[in-house]
Design a protein around this motif. Structure first.
Motif, PDB file in Angstrom:
ATOM      1  N   PRO A  11       0.748  -1.050   0.153  1.00 11.61           N
ATOM      2  CA  PRO A  11      -0.238   0.021  -0.077  1.00 11.61           C
ATOM      3  C   PRO A  11       0.994   1.353  -0.054  1.00 11.61           C
ATOM      4  CG  PRO A  11      -0.193  -1.095   2.183  1.00 11.61           C
ATOM      5  CD  PRO A  11       0.480  -2.028   1.275  1.00 11.61           C
ATOM      6  N   GLY A  81      -0.003  -2.380  -4.107  1.00 11.58           N
ATOM      7  CA  GLY A  81      -0.674  -3.155  -3.601  1.00 11.58           C
ATOM      8  C   GLY A  81      -0.344  -4.444  -4.371  1.00 11.58           C
ATOM      9  N   ASN A 161     -11.070   1.594  -6.705  1.00 14.56           N
ATOM     10  CA  ASN A 161     -11.313   3.112  -7.627  1.00 14.56           C
ATOM     11  C   ASN A 161     -12.853   3.599  -7.244  1.00 14.56           C
ATOM     12  OD1 ASN A 161      -8.977   2.936  -8.850  1.00 14.56           O
ATOM     13  ND2 ASN A 161      -9.735   1.069  -9.739  1.00 14.56           N
ATOM     14  N   ILE A 194      -3.975   3.911   3.059  1.00 15.77           N
ATOM     15  CA  ILE A 194      -3.404   2.855   3.865  1.00 15.77           C
ATOM     16  C   ILE A 194      -1.832   2.859   3.529  1.00 15.77           C
ATOM     17  CG2 ILE A 194      -3.171   0.228   4.335  1.00 15.77           C
ATOM     18  CD1 ILE A 194      -5.791   0.525   2.282  1.00 15.77           C
TER      19      ILE A 194
HETATM   20  N1  SAH Z   1      -3.158  -3.010  -7.441  1.00 16.93           N
HETATM   21  C1  SAH Z   1      -3.718  -2.165  -6.356  1.00 16.93           C
HETATM   22  C2  SAH Z   1      -4.910  -1.574  -6.813  1.00 16.93           C
HETATM   23  C3  SAH Z   1      -4.703  -0.451  -7.757  1.00 16.93           C
HETATM   24  S1  SAH Z   1      -6.241   0.209  -8.370  1.00 16.93           S
HETATM   25  C4  SAH Z   1      -3.800  -3.058  -4.972  1.00 16.93           C
HETATM   26  O1  SAH Z   1      -3.502  -4.110  -5.117  1.00 16.93           O
HETATM   27  O2  SAH Z   1      -4.168  -2.494  -4.020  1.00 16.93           O
HETATM   28  C5  SAH Z   1      -6.481   1.773  -7.182  1.00 16.93           C
HETATM   29  C6  SAH Z   1      -7.260   1.625  -6.075  1.00 16.93           C
HETATM   30  O3  SAH Z   1      -6.758   0.691  -4.996  1.00 16.93           O
HETATM   31  C7  SAH Z   1      -7.393   2.858  -5.299  1.00 16.93           C
HETATM   32  O4  SAH Z   1      -8.539   3.797  -6.023  1.00 16.93           O
HETATM   33  C8  SAH Z   1      -7.972   2.167  -4.012  1.00 16.93           C
HETATM   34  O5  SAH Z   1      -9.421   1.973  -4.150  1.00 16.93           O
HETATM   35  C9  SAH Z   1      -7.106   1.065  -3.772  1.00 16.93           C
HETATM   36  N2  SAH Z   1      -5.750   1.543  -3.037  1.00 16.93           N
HETATM   37  C10 SAH Z   1      -4.713   1.485  -3.355  1.00 16.93           C
HETATM   38  N3  SAH Z   1      -3.621   1.730  -2.588  1.00 16.93           N
HETATM   39  C11 SAH Z   1      -4.381   2.181  -1.588  1.00 16.93           C
HETATM   40  C12 SAH Z   1      -4.204   3.035  -0.227  1.00 16.93           C
HETATM   41  N4  SAH Z   1      -2.800   2.964  -0.035  1.00 16.93           N
HETATM   42  N5  SAH Z   1      -5.192   3.089   0.398  1.00 16.93           N
HETATM   43  C13 SAH Z   1      -6.314   2.933   0.023  1.00 16.93           C
HETATM   44  N6  SAH Z   1      -6.694   2.371  -0.999  1.00 16.93           N
HETATM   45  C14 SAH Z   1      -5.773   2.006  -1.805  1.00 16.93           C
END
Ligand code: SAH
Length: 242
Positions: A11, A81, A161, A194
């Protein structure tokens, strides 16, 4: 010939990056990615070559990674992520195939569904659907169908998203669809930033979800029919008897 890794960096903070991801970044010649994510790791890997570009530059980014690997470099294409969950792993594998390049490895990362769940308690303790509300690449009708099916199936739901500057109304629209099958009292949770500065979380009922602020740094959790609030935490029981 070099090699390409699609690396999920978690994150945002290094504590939530896996050791394997860390090692791959250390061993790579080039770190490629969306500018905001590269900025997160740039300081710790200052000796690397970087390839950064902006959102919507994904296809170009993948082609560049293949080009760099074909010239003998080890390339880490980083994603927040997990690289395979709304990340670049799929496009990278497709691009590599098109260019006749095979040496691609995917390194898993902590996705927002699990890091966000930990902040809220245990909201996805049972069968769960991940749904992205972004209609950039997916027609809204299909997103609606998946929301409705997940709700009818009594799945816990994690919304990725849930909002951007361009589409402020997708969360209220999603909430309305979910309420066709779910109780308006279904517990929901929102987590923002996060593992980054300004981490925040909030609980609410499904009937209140449409009024919540959700931007591109927010992940939204919707419980199933058994989800409860336990000592201020969102918990979806697995079914054990106490
Ligand atoms: N590959 C990423 C997702 C990318 S799509 C994963 O596995 O987490 C982007 C979306 O992921 C954001 O709009 C949000 O909904 C979520 N996201 C990614 N990082 C985040 C973080 N640090 N805190 C909260 N939501 C997060």
């Amino acid at each position: 010939m070099g090699k390409i890794y699609a690396v999920g960096i978690g994150p945002g903070c290094s504590a939530m990056m896996t050791k394997e991801a860390e090692q791959v970044l250390r061993e790579s010649d080039v770190i490629a990615g969306y500018r905001a994510y590269v900025d997160l790791v740039k300081k710790e890997y200052a000796d690397k070559e970087f390839f950064v570009n902006e959102m919507r530059g994904e296809a170009e980014r993948c082609r560049k990674c293949v080009e760099l690997a074909q010239s003998g470099k080890t390339v880490a294409l980083i994603c927040s992520g997990d690289a395979g969950i709304y990340g670049m792993a799929s496009l990278l594998l497709e691009t590599a195939e098109q260019e006749g390049f095979e040496d691609v490895e995917v390194i898993p990362g902590v996705t927002a569904a699990s890091s966000g769940a930990a902040l809220l308690g245990a909201p996805i303790g049972h069968d769960t659907c991940l749904i992205s509300l972004s209609d950039l690449l997916t027609p809204w009708e299909l997103i609606e169908k998946r929301l409705q099916s997940a709700a009818e199936g009594d799945f816990c739901i994690v919304l990725y998203n849930p909002g951007s500057k361009k589409s402020r109304d997708c969360l209220p629209r999603a909430a309305e669809i979910l309420m066709r099958s779910l109780s308006p009292e279904t517990p929901c949770g929102l987590v923002r930033n996060i593992g980054r500065e300004g981490t925040s979380k909030k609980l609410c009922a499904l009937r209140e979800l449409s009024e919540q602020e959700a931007d591109m740094f927010t992940t939204v959790f919707i419980g199933n029919s058994a989800t409860r609030i336990v000592n201020g935490r969102m918990v979806t029981p697995r079914g054990y008897r106490l």
